[in-house]
Scaffold this active site. Sequence first.
Site, PDB file in Angstrom:
ATOM      1  CE1 TYR A 121      -2.942   0.456  -4.643  1.00 25.21           C
ATOM      2  CE2 TYR A 121      -4.546  -0.156  -6.315  1.00 25.21           C
ATOM      3  CZ  TYR A 121      -3.228  -0.014  -5.909  1.00 25.21           C
ATOM      4  OH  TYR A 121      -2.202  -0.351  -6.769  1.00 25.21           O
TER       5      TYR A 121
ATOM      6  CB  SER B 173      -3.852   1.257 -10.006  1.00 29.64           C
ATOM      7  OG  SER B 173      -4.694   0.159  -9.762  1.00 29.64           O
TER       8      SER B 173
HETATM    9  P1  NAP Z   1       5.280  -3.586  -3.529  1.00 32.35           P
HETATM   10  O1  NAP Z   1       5.879  -4.849  -4.066  1.00 32.35           O
HETATM   11  O2  NAP Z   1       4.466  -3.641  -2.311  1.00 32.35           O
HETATM   12  O3  NAP Z   1       6.355  -2.408  -3.406  1.00 32.35           O
HETATM   13  C1  NAP Z   1       5.984  -1.128  -2.962  1.00 32.35           C
HETATM   14  C2  NAP Z   1       7.206  -0.390  -2.484  1.00 32.35           C
HETATM   15  O4  NAP Z   1       6.808   0.882  -1.922  1.00 32.35           O
HETATM   16  C3  NAP Z   1       7.948  -1.137  -1.397  1.00 32.35           C
HETATM   17  O5  NAP Z   1       9.338  -1.044  -1.657  1.00 32.35           O
HETATM   18  C4  NAP Z   1       7.561  -0.393  -0.152  1.00 32.35           C
HETATM   19  O6  NAP Z   1       8.515  -0.441   0.863  1.00 32.35           O
HETATM   20  C5  NAP Z   1       7.475   1.030  -0.687  1.00 32.35           C
HETATM   21  N1  NAP Z   1       6.776   1.927   0.213  1.00 32.35           N
HETATM   22  C6  NAP Z   1       5.533   1.764   0.739  1.00 32.35           C
HETATM   23  N2  NAP Z   1       5.235   2.802   1.535  1.00 32.35           N
HETATM   24  C7  NAP Z   1       6.292   3.636   1.503  1.00 32.35           C
HETATM   25  C8  NAP Z   1       6.582   4.875   2.126  1.00 32.35           C
HETATM   26  N3  NAP Z   1       5.695   5.499   2.929  1.00 32.35           N
HETATM   27  N4  NAP Z   1       7.768   5.466   1.887  1.00 32.35           N
HETATM   28  C9  NAP Z   1       8.664   4.858   1.086  1.00 32.35           C
HETATM   29  N5  NAP Z   1       8.467   3.691   0.469  1.00 32.35           N
HETATM   30  C10 NAP Z   1       7.285   3.084   0.673  1.00 32.35           C
HETATM   31  O7  NAP Z   1       4.387  -2.995  -4.659  1.00 32.35           O
HETATM   32  P2  NAP Z   1       4.479  -3.133  -6.235  1.00 32.35           P
HETATM   33  O8  NAP Z   1       3.481  -4.138  -6.607  1.00 32.35           O
HETATM   34  O9  NAP Z   1       5.869  -3.190  -6.738  1.00 32.35           O
HETATM   35  O10 NAP Z   1       3.841  -1.712  -6.542  1.00 32.35           O
HETATM   36  C11 NAP Z   1       4.554  -0.543  -6.893  1.00 32.35           C
HETATM   37  C12 NAP Z   1       3.542   0.495  -7.320  1.00 32.35           C
HETATM   38  O11 NAP Z   1       2.751  -0.023  -8.390  1.00 32.35           O
HETATM   39  C13 NAP Z   1       2.552   0.866  -6.222  1.00 32.35           C
HETATM   40  O12 NAP Z   1       2.240   2.228  -6.319  1.00 32.35           O
HETATM   41  C14 NAP Z   1       1.330   0.022  -6.550  1.00 32.35           C
HETATM   42  O13 NAP Z   1       0.142   0.551  -6.040  1.00 32.35           O
HETATM   43  C15 NAP Z   1       1.376   0.062  -8.051  1.00 32.35           C
HETATM   44  N6  NAP Z   1       0.657  -1.020  -8.730  1.00 32.35           N
HETATM   45  C16 NAP Z   1       0.905  -2.340  -8.453  1.00 32.35           C
HETATM   46  C17 NAP Z   1       0.225  -3.308  -9.170  1.00 32.35           C
HETATM   47  C18 NAP Z   1       0.425  -4.776  -8.946  1.00 32.35           C
HETATM   48  O14 NAP Z   1      -0.375  -5.567  -9.500  1.00 32.35           O
HETATM   49  N7  NAP Z   1       1.433  -5.217  -8.221  1.00 32.35           N
HETATM   50  C19 NAP Z   1      -0.689  -2.946 -10.140  1.00 32.35           C
HETATM   51  C20 NAP Z   1      -0.921  -1.595 -10.369  1.00 32.35           C
HETATM   52  C21 NAP Z   1      -0.247  -0.636  -9.662  1.00 32.35           C
HETATM   53  P3  NAP Z   1       8.590  -1.624   1.963  1.00 32.35           P
HETATM   54  O15 NAP Z   1       7.618  -2.688   1.572  1.00 32.35           O
HETATM   55  O16 NAP Z   1      10.004  -2.053   1.871  1.00 32.35           O
HETATM   56  O17 NAP Z   1       8.215  -0.956   3.228  1.00 32.35           O
HETATM   57  C1  GCO Z   2      -6.383  -5.605  -5.882  1.00 29.29           C
HETATM   58  C2  GCO Z   2      -4.994  -5.352  -6.394  1.00 29.29           C
HETATM   59  C3  GCO Z   2      -4.914  -4.136  -7.277  1.00 29.29           C
HETATM   60  C4  GCO Z   2      -3.618  -4.087  -7.993  1.00 29.29           C
HETATM   61  C5  GCO Z   2      -3.410  -3.087  -9.047  1.00 29.29           C
HETATM   62  C6  GCO Z   2      -4.316  -3.248 -10.199  1.00 29.29           C
HETATM   63  O1  GCO Z   2      -6.504  -5.967  -4.725  1.00 29.29           O
HETATM   64  O2  GCO Z   2      -7.326  -5.484  -6.685  1.00 29.29           O
HETATM   65  O3  GCO Z   2      -4.034  -5.363  -5.443  1.00 29.29           O
HETATM   66  O4  GCO Z   2      -5.533  -3.060  -6.836  1.00 29.29           O
HETATM   67  O5  GCO Z   2      -2.523  -4.181  -7.184  1.00 29.29           O
HETATM   68  O6  GCO Z   2      -3.230  -1.798  -8.615  1.00 29.29           O
HETATM   69  O7  GCO Z   2      -3.902  -2.464 -11.246  1.00 29.29           O
END
Ligand code: NAP
Ligand code: GCO
Length: 266
Positions: A159, A146
Amino acid sequence: MNLFSLEGKNAWITGASYGIGFNIAKAFVAAGVKNIIFNDINEEALARGLKNYADAGITNVHGYVCNVTDENAVAETVKKIHAEVGQIDILVNNAGIIKRIPMHEMKRSEFQAVIDVDLVAPYIVSAAVLPEMMERNEGTIINICSMMSELGRETVSAYAAAKGGLKMLTRNICSEYGQYNIQCNGIGPGYIATPQTAPLREKQPDGSRHPFDSFICAKTPAGRWLEPEELGGPAVFLASHASDAVNGHILYVDGGILAYIGKQPE
Ligand code: NAP
Ligand code: GCO
């Protein structure tokens, strides 16, 4: 030889029913992956994921119910995958959660829940797949880190602590298992338009943009949120032979946020 081909490979992407994980799966399929394996937390979530894959015309997919924080469930799932699909060539630790609560108001249990999914689970799942990768002297692990692996902000202490830890877990897996021809790298997405960040983009009651939405656009040189599809190419690169000599690296896919001081207010 196509350096970016994933032909013949099986890839397990955790929590990939939708969002970033699902889009990485789609890119892996386009790169020729043999089987996509994903898991979600319960039957309902799994069914929703299977429908998303079917709607995208992806048929070489295997879904499992598995909570990645549950060591026994993960061990069982790894056994099933080996028996029903085969070896796990590529693991993407993608499942993640966030809780946006000021640290002094956060309960210990809330802090711990985030650490469990975002940091402890990548250890649990990686430790469960590593022995077979070591036996074969080959394997790839990609941890989804992240911006918060590098930066802090108010309300996301757990986080940031987890994702900072995940960056170092990535480097340590590289250090410890590089001798087995195992690559472990991270992807650090910027601000991506997925359900996880939907609350930060919600329109205000008066119809104006959420202040955080405007803030992120001002912090991103391109002036926009990134789409989950944009993580596909970097993930294929790190999963393929094109990156055989890249190890312990965090590839930030942030549209330039970490390079930019931000646009001054008008
Ligand atoms: P998301 O839309 O919330 O999807 C996360 C997925 O993880 C969902 O399918 C969720 O399942 C699953 N999950 C959560 N807890 C779990 C568990 N204990 N066991 C199995 N599955 C679990 O998130 P996303 O934005 O696609 O994020 C994916 C990854 O990228 C995460 O690690 C997040 O921190 C990281 N990330 C996201 C962003 C962003 O801006 N979106 C930026 C940087 C990093 P359910 O919801 O179906 O329960
Ligand atoms: C927030 C966001 C983030 C992102 C991401 C950034 O509340 O600042 O949710 O933490 O999801 O991981 O890279």
